[in-house]
Design a protein around this motif. Structure first.
Motif, PDB file in Angstrom:
ATOM      1  N   LYS B  93       0.840  -1.209   0.000  1.00 36.95           N
ATOM      2  CA  LYS B  93       0.000   0.000   0.000  1.00 36.95           C
ATOM      3  C   LYS B  93       0.871   1.253   0.000  1.00 36.95           C
ATOM      4  N   GLU B 181      -4.726  -2.182  -6.973  1.00 33.38           N
ATOM      5  CA  GLU B 181      -5.758  -1.276  -6.463  1.00 33.38           C
ATOM      6  C   GLU B 181      -5.192   0.131  -6.418  1.00 33.38           C
ATOM      7  N   PHE B 182      -6.088   1.115  -6.316  1.00 34.80           N
ATOM      8  CA  PHE B 182      -5.663   2.502  -6.172  1.00 34.80           C
ATOM      9  C   PHE B 182      -4.780   2.631  -4.928  1.00 34.80           C
ATOM     10  N   ARG B 199      -0.371   2.233  -8.558  1.00 32.68           N
ATOM     11  CA  ARG B 199      -1.576   2.805  -9.173  1.00 32.68           C
ATOM     12  C   ARG B 199      -1.878   4.135  -8.496  1.00 32.68           C
ATOM     13  N   ASP B 206      -7.271   7.814 -13.262  1.00 33.26           N
ATOM     14  CA  ASP B 206      -6.673   6.501 -13.033  1.00 33.26           C
ATOM     15  C   ASP B 206      -5.305   6.488 -13.740  1.00 33.26           C
ATOM     16  N   ASN B 375     -12.391  13.603  -9.474  1.00 29.55           N
ATOM     17  CA  ASN B 375     -11.339  12.628  -9.776  1.00 29.55           C
ATOM     18  C   ASN B 375     -11.960  11.291 -10.166  1.00 29.55           C
ATOM     19  N   ARG B 376     -11.190  10.522 -10.894  1.00 32.80           N
ATOM     20  CA  ARG B 376     -11.680   9.240 -11.430  1.00 32.80           C
ATOM     21  C   ARG B 376     -10.679   8.142 -11.113  1.00 32.80           C
ATOM     22  N   TYR B 377     -10.225   8.130  -9.867  1.00 29.61           N
ATOM     23  CA  TYR B 377      -9.298   7.093  -9.441  1.00 29.61           C
ATOM     24  C   TYR B 377      -9.989   5.732  -9.521  1.00 29.61           C
ATOM     25  N   TYR B 378      -9.170   4.708  -9.689  1.00 30.36           N
ATOM     26  CA  TYR B 378      -9.718   3.354  -9.820  1.00 30.36           C
ATOM     27  C   TYR B 378     -10.240   2.863  -8.477  1.00 30.36           C
ATOM     28  N   ARG B 379     -11.459   2.411  -8.473  1.00 29.83           N
ATOM     29  CA  ARG B 379     -12.015   1.759  -7.277  1.00 29.83           C
ATOM     30  C   ARG B 379     -12.355   0.328  -7.659  1.00 29.83           C
ATOM     31  N   LYS B 380     -11.886  -0.582  -6.838  1.00 28.62           N
ATOM     32  CA  LYS B 380     -12.113  -1.999  -7.118  1.00 28.62           C
ATOM     33  C   LYS B 380     -13.620  -2.274  -7.089  1.00 28.62           C
ATOM     34  N   LYS B 382     -17.019  -3.903  -6.273  1.00 28.51           N
ATOM     35  CA  LYS B 382     -17.420  -4.724  -5.118  1.00 28.51           C
ATOM     36  C   LYS B 382     -17.770  -6.128  -5.599  1.00 28.51           C
TER      37      LYS B 382
END
Lengths: 123, 383
Positions: B93, B181-182, B199, B206, B375-380, B382
């Motif tokens: 992380k 993951e982000f 990431r 992203d 913002n458009r960060y990557y979210r895993k 669900k």
């Protein structure tokens, strides 16, 4: 009509006693994407070297200087709405101001197109 | 930010020749000759990053690692200098944090990654600002206890690939990148070259940042630029992208006088650290957390087209000067000028009408929420 060029990368097209002033293709390339142009109001008296206008690119603000003495007779209002025209047509439709030539002798200090091209090649 | 060095002293990144070949305009930045833009121009490069993917050379940034006997020891050593929870940072992380001075002012902002690999237990990877290396490294060295050392990784380049198609493009060469993951990272191979890919990034999109061997940087950059989805992006667009994303530029939006609370980056301070303190300037920072800071960083959007740049005064309409813009410019994805600056906390509410004073003119603006472009960060997804 005779067109002159300054070392500050302005062009000055003189017809009778009126000079149309803009920035050169080289200047717009150096500035990059123009997003705002601040122009003087008609009637403003400018001396050679005075700040005549401000061009804002995405990155920075740059001054445009009066290449000769004279009173502003017209500013190009099109640039207020379409600043990107400075990138598209800098030596045509995207002129900045028209000035009344106060001292024609100052024109002889400026370059002709060939001399300006040679000057740009040294930069 | 540090003053640029004399032109003769400027350093080059391993991608310098490639930038020149691509037609970049090179400018001095933090002691390096860096590409401010390519022939496409800042506007096009900015929108390319938002629409597809952009490749940024950020090799001028400082890469280093802390090496200690185990994670807890190294993390505690870093915690003594920053207000984030490093002890509970999980393997793989990444965390954004700041180095603090004794007054709680920000010495630099940086990214810290705990390697996923168990064999690297006790290591923390750091990426610091280019302009602050000369301050950060001595500060870290002086502050580390016996048994924890700083290793400067000056044989590595750093390449950021940002945008909605960035990870797809990178994963074509480094498939494991797609699984990150982000705010996490790992060592992996890119076309057989060992890299550390995380990431993260600084555009609000992203994407990844890739720490690569200096000698392989050009081959990696060329492989990515051969992909139609990826174009090279200069520092000019990097600045407009991060401004829209509400991200701070050290030396402009943050400096040694600003605390993390004033800088509105308290997300870098996790609960345990806020409560326990134990970092430089804790007294001031904990008091600001409790009572609110005197001034705070806000975003603003101008009503007209004229940009307000760093240094422009912020006024209440018809009233006194209340602050100063610390960043500002035209926002290509907004189509209007925006910026950020510091104002007294009582005038910081979203929707507050302000003026920016530019060349003696008062330009109307409004305080807006950041990020100004979501913002458009990557979210895993669900499960």
């Amino acid at each position: 009509m005779t067109t002159y060029f300054s070392k500050d990368h302005e062009w000055i097209a003189v017809e009778g006693d009126v000079a149309t002033v803009g920035i050169t293709k080289y200047a717009q390339e150096q500035l990059g994407d123009v997003v705002f142009v601040e122009l003087p109001e008609a009637g403003k008296a400018l001396s050679q070297g005075d700040e005549a206008a401000v061009v804002e690119s995405v990155k920075a603000a740059s001054e445009v200087y009066a290449p000769i003495d004279g009173e502003v007779v017209e500013a190009n209002e099109v640039l207020a709405e379409e600043p990107a025209k400075v990138n598209e047509d800098p030596e045509g439709g995207a002129w900045f101001i028209k000035m009344k030539v106060a001292n024609a002798d100052q024109l002889s200090d400026l370059m002709d197109e060939a001399a300006y091209k040679a000057f740009v090649d040294t930069l | 930010m540090a003053e640029p060095d004399a032109p003769g002293d400027l350093q080059k990144t391993p991608l310098y020749d490639l930038h020149v070949e691509l037609g970049a305009r090179m400018v001095p930045f933090a002691g390096y000759e860096m590409p401010v833009q390519y022939p496409a121009g800042i506007m096009t490069e900015h929108l390319q990053t938002r629409d597809s993917a952009g490749l940024f050379d950020v090799s001028h940034m400082g890469q280093a690692k802390l090496v200690g006997p185990d994670h807890e020891t190294t993390a505690r050593a870093l915690e003594a200098l920053c207000p984030s929870n490093m002890v509970e940072l999980k393997p793989g992380k990444q965390r954004y944090t700041v180095l603090l001075n004794a007054d709680g002012g920000i010495v630099d902002d940086l990214m810290v990654t705990r390697p996923r690999d168990e064999s690297l237990d006790g290591h923390l990877l750091l990426v610091v600002n280019a302009s602050r290396k000369h301050v950060d490294y001595p500060l870290l060295e002086a502050g580390l206890p016996d048994g924890v050392r700083l290793e400067i990784l000056d044989d590595r380049a750093l390449i950021a690939v940002q945008g909605p198609k960035a990870v797809e493009a990178v994963a074509a060469h480094a498939p494991a990148a797609a699984d990150l993951e982000f705010m996490s990272g790992d060592f992996m191979e890119f076309d057989g070259i060992s890299c550390h890919i995380s990431r993260a990034g600084y555009t609000g999109e992203d994407g990844v940042e890739m720490s690569v061997p200096a000698g392989a940087a050009e081959a990696i950059a060329r492989a990515l630029l051969a992909d139609d989805r990826v174009e090279p992006i200069g520092l000019g667009a990097r600045d407009s992208l991060r401004l829209e994303a509400g991200l701070c530029l050290y030396g402009h939006d943050l400096d040694e006088t600003t605390s993390p609370v004033e800088g509105a980056i308290t997300f870098c301070m996790q609960k345990r650290r806020r409560e326990e303190g134990g970092f430089p300037g804790a007294e001031r920072i904990q008091a600001e957390l409790k009572d609110g800071p005197g001034r705070v960083r806000v975003g603003f959007k101008l009503e007209g087209r004229a940009p307000a740049r760093e240094g422009a005064e912020i006024q209440l309409p018809g009233g006194p000067v209340i602050g100063t813009a610390t960043s500002g410019g035209f926002a290509p994805s907004v189509g209007a000028p925006i910026g950020m600056g510091y104002v007294p906390a009582e005038h910081a509410a979203t929707g507050t009408k302000i003026n920016l004073v530019v060349r003696g003119r008062e330009l109307p603006a409004e305080i807006v929420d950041m990020p100004i472009v979501p913002n458009r960060y990557y979210r895993k997804p669900k499960a």
